[in-house]
Design an enzyme around this catalytic site. Structure first.
Site, PDB file in Angstrom:
ATOM      1  N   SER A   1       0.854  -1.190   0.000  1.00  0.00           N
ATOM      2  CA  SER A   1       0.000   0.000   0.000  1.00  0.00           C
ATOM      3  C   SER A   1       0.888   1.237   0.000  1.00  0.00           C
ATOM      4  O   SER A   1       2.052   1.184   0.427  1.00  0.00           O
ATOM      5  CB  SER A   1      -0.853   0.001   1.272  1.00  0.00           C
ATOM      6  OG  SER A   1      -1.408   1.280   1.508  1.00  0.00           O
TER       7      SER A   1
ATOM      8  N   TYR B   1      -2.269  -0.734  10.228  1.00  0.00           N
ATOM      9  CA  TYR B   1      -2.335  -1.035   8.788  1.00  0.00           C
ATOM     10  C   TYR B   1      -1.065  -0.552   8.090  1.00  0.00           C
ATOM     11  O   TYR B   1      -0.468  -1.282   7.301  1.00  0.00           O
ATOM     12  CB  TYR B   1      -3.579  -0.373   8.190  1.00  0.00           C
ATOM     13  CG  TYR B   1      -3.789  -0.673   6.727  1.00  0.00           C
ATOM     14  CD1 TYR B   1      -4.233  -1.931   6.312  1.00  0.00           C
ATOM     15  CD2 TYR B   1      -3.550   0.293   5.750  1.00  0.00           C
ATOM     16  CE1 TYR B   1      -4.433  -2.211   4.965  1.00  0.00           C
ATOM     17  CE2 TYR B   1      -3.756   0.016   4.402  1.00  0.00           C
ATOM     18  CZ  TYR B   1      -4.195  -1.231   4.011  1.00  0.00           C
ATOM     19  OH  TYR B   1      -4.392  -1.509   2.671  1.00  0.00           O
TER      20      TYR B   1
END
Ligand code: NAD
Length: 277
Positions: A157, A170
């Site tokens: 990501s 995350y």
């Protein structure tokens, strides 16, 4: 190399792809493109019942496919699913580690400070993104080592490079995914075969179930300040759509990227390049 030979590298006829999280928004679309290019596709997902839409598209494409229940955090569950795939097709060429995501309980807010983020929520997000990538890579990696070839594609990501506010677990888990991608690429090439490649894509911001609660105001349906800020920092001026990932994924799986391993490729509308000024 002539044109025909080059284009042939994108023909996946006779190849087998295993896609974890394949019932989801991004990896469902990826599964269908692999099928359209001729691959057999096995979708492994904790919620296989959510794969209905993708199953219909795979049927329309007359693609050989399997949709199997699998929890990427339970080794015996991954083992069982991979045994089923191998019983059907004997070999696995591609592993896409797509299962991942965030959850509100691991996200800071005006009601939940960083200091109070519960262990359980933090552990959930770490495990899902990082262990959920490593365990299937171990199981399928062993098979790739035996056949001395294969391609693993992880989903990192933008948060791995520069963490966004509010989502510490995350962001750090995805940084772990990028780091693991490099580690495994070196390990497999040096110990088993240089024809085993491991790469990742780092998507920018795609409006999906995992982040909608951060990007859209539930009551008004308008973009939140965070949603507007992401668009303002994305030179392409929009959120990504799942189709934006397909070219990068197909290239990284195909022999046309034979000399590419250990990379993390941003697919982010320029987010990473933009300093904000
Ligand atoms: P999604 O929620 O639509 O799909 C994720 C899938 O993973 C779901 O089908 C879910 O059932 C499955 N899953 C969850 N836990 C599982 C488990 N333990 N075992 C097996 N399957 C499990 O999410 P998405 O937006 O399509 O994201 C796909 C990947 O892309 C994730 O790794 C996500 O972190 C990453 N990503 C998404 C974005 C974005 O903007 N949406 C950006 C960067 C990276």
């Amino acid at each position: 190399m002539d044109r025909k030979e080059f284009l042939q590298s994108f023909d996946f006829t006779g190849r087998t792809a295993v896609v974890t999280g394949g019932a989801g928004v991004l990896c469902g679309e990826i599964s269908c493109m692999l099928a359209a290019l001729g691959a057999r596709v096995a979708i492994l997902d904790l919620m296989p019942e959510r794969a209905g839409k993708w199953r219909s598209r795979l049927e329309e494409l007359r693609c050989e496919h399997l949709v199997l229940p699998c929890d990427v955090l339970k080794r015996e569950s991954v083992d069982a699913a991979i045994t089923q795939v191998l019983a059907r097709w004997e070999s696995i060429d591609f592993l896409i580690n797509g299962a991942g995501g965030n959850k509100p309980g691991a996200t800071t807010s005006s009601d939940l400070s960083f200091f109070d983020l519960p262990d359980e929520a933090l552990r959930f997000v770490f495990d899902l993104n990082l262990l959920g990538t490593i365990i299937p890579s171990q199981v399928v990696g062993r098979h790739m080592a035996e056949q001395s070839r294969g391609v693993v594609l992880n989903i990192s990501s933008m948060n791995a490079l520069r963490p966004l506010t509010r989502i510490p677990a995350y962001s750090s888990a995805k940084a772990g995914v990028s780091n693991f991608t490099q580690w495994m690429a070196v390990h497999m090439a040096q110990n088993y075969s240089p024809e085993i490649r491991v790469n990742a894509i780092a998507p920018g911001f795609f409006m999906t179930a995992q982040n909608r609660f951060l990007l859209v105001d539930e009551k008004s349906g308008q973009l939140t300040e965070r949603g507007r800020s992401i668009i303002a920092h994305t030179p392409a001026g929009r959120f990504g759509v799942p189709q934006d990932l397909l070219g990068a994924v197909v290239w990284l799986l195909s022999p046309s990227s034979a000399f590419v391993t250990g990379t993390v490729l941003p697919v982010d509308g320029g987010f990473q390049a933009y300093s904000g000024v």
